[in-house]
Motif scaffolding. Structure first.
Motif, PDB file in Angstrom:
ATOM      1  N   GLU A 206       6.177 -11.392  -4.469  1.00 51.87           N
ATOM      2  CA  GLU A 206       6.166  -9.742  -4.117  1.00 51.87           C
ATOM      3  C   GLU A 206       7.025  -9.614  -2.833  1.00 51.87           C
TER       4      GLU A 206
ATOM      5  N   GLY B 198       4.626  -1.640  -6.967  1.00 46.58           N
ATOM      6  CA  GLY B 198       3.570  -1.229  -6.271  1.00 46.58           C
ATOM      7  C   GLY B 198       3.454  -0.449  -5.252  1.00 46.58           C
TER       8      GLY B 198
ATOM      9  N   LEU C 218       6.549  -8.076  -7.896  1.00 46.10           N
ATOM     10  CA  LEU C 218       5.933  -6.915  -7.408  1.00 46.10           C
ATOM     11  C   LEU C 218       6.793  -6.391  -6.260  1.00 46.10           C
TER      12      LEU C 218
ATOM     13  N   HIS D 125      -2.473  -2.553  -0.538  1.00 48.37           N
ATOM     14  CA  HIS D 125      -3.054  -3.540   0.313  1.00 48.37           C
ATOM     15  C   HIS D 125      -3.917  -2.893   1.219  1.00 48.37           C
TER      16      HIS D 125
ATOM     17  N   ARG E 231      -1.562  -4.536  -7.874  1.00 50.55           N
ATOM     18  CA  ARG E 231      -1.624  -5.888  -7.399  1.00 50.55           C
ATOM     19  C   ARG E 231      -2.252  -7.034  -7.861  1.00 50.55           C
TER      20      ARG E 231
ATOM     21  N   SER F  73       6.821  -3.736  -3.216  1.00 51.25           N
ATOM     22  CA  SER F  73       5.576  -2.615  -2.775  1.00 51.25           C
ATOM     23  C   SER F  73       6.368  -2.090  -1.654  1.00 51.25           C
TER      24      SER F  73
END
Length: 300
Positions: free
Chosen positions: A227, A137, A179, A142, A159, A181
């Motif tokens: 995540e 990601g 995930l 976000h 996401r 990120s």
């Protein structure tokens, strides 16, 4: 114990760094990317590290490509233990001034193709009762930033997809969806992005190395987490976006123009959104300073 790892987007940036990291551990690799010549180079690197490697030239955004890759991995090594998806493209430009087909292809590559990869991987994992899917990601899943609408939309969607898949896999304790990120990463994606803004993009500081993200991906395969964030100021940016949205929105435009774009002019172009480019590298040269980045751009 070695595992079979599929890596999509394996010829540059995070994907190439991840291939090297798994190869160093002796895992069996199935490498996929669009450019066959560069894929051959990455295969040679991983073979030199002692890994067993199969390279499958693949445009993961094409219909049926993930299923074909899953079949190739099963034929070569009998199954898949880990599937890492890193393939992504980027486009700069105001939303209403960039071609519709470019925006659509960014979303298709970054989100729809990721969903197709997840579908193929989870079908394999559900059949065997075990496996780990690692999706790549972004902190831009976000928060938001101007001039990157397609990339932002696709990473927010990714996401959400990852979270939904994590919920759906709760009945399969041996199947994990992770995930990873990152924030800004030193890769060639910025130079190779489509551009309708007139200035070449760059990763805003602080910039992490692709190898650091690759290590987070390997750790996720070893010890899956929902995540993992990679980047020193990701939490701060997410806090500002969520808690101080008015302040964030006033600052993000000027900051993007100051630290998210170089002063180098560029004519409108499609970058690698639709076609691959030869000579993939792990680094984009950004951690070596702007002059290094300019040399990297000319060489890449």
């Amino acid at each position: 114990m070695s595992r079979t790892v599929v890596i999509t987007g394996a010829t540059s940036g995070i994907g190439r760094a991840t291939a090297r990291a798994f190869a160093a551990r002796g895992d069996r690799l199935v490498l996929a990317a669009r450019n066959a010549d560069t894929l051959t180079e990455v295969r040679a690197e991983c073979l030199a590290a002692g890994a067993q490697v199969v390279a499958v030239p693949t445009d993961i955004a094409e219909a049926g490509a993930p299923d074909a890759l899953a079949r190739a991995a099963t034929e070569a090594f009998g199954g898949v233990d880990v599937w890492v998806h890193t393939a992504a493209v980027m486009a700069y430009g105001r939303f209403d001034r960039q071609p519709e087909h470019v925006f659509d292809q960014v979303v298709r590559t970054n989100l729809i193709a990721a969903a197709a990869v997840a579908r193929s991987a989870l079908r394999l994992f559900r059949a065997t009762g075990a496996g780990t899917l690692v999706l790549t990601g972004s902190v831009l899943g976000h928060i938001t930033a101007p001039y990157m609408s397609g990339y932002v939309a696709s990473k927010w969607g990714l996401r959400g997809l990852a979270r939904a898949l994590q919920q759906e896999c709760r009945d399969l304790p041996g199947v994990q969806v992770c995930l990873v990120s990152p924030g800004s990463v030193d890769t060639p994606v910025y130079q190779r992005a489509a551009n309708y803004l007139g200035r070449i993009g760059r990763p805003p500081p602080p910039v992490s190395s692709a190898s650091r993200v690759a290590r987070a991906i390997v750790r996720s395969a070893d010890r899956p987490r929902r995540e993992v964030s990679v980047g020193r100021i990701n939490v701060l940016m997410r806090f500002g976006f969520t808690v101080l949205p008015g302040v964030y929105d006033r600052l993000v435009g000027p900051l993007m123009r100051r630290v998210g774009l170089t002063d180098e002019p560029v004519a409108p172009h499609e970058g690698v959104v639709f076609t691959s480019a030869p000579g993939g590298t792990v680094s984009g040269g950004w951690r070596g300073g702007r002059d290094h980045a300019r040399r990297s751009d000319r060489l890449g």
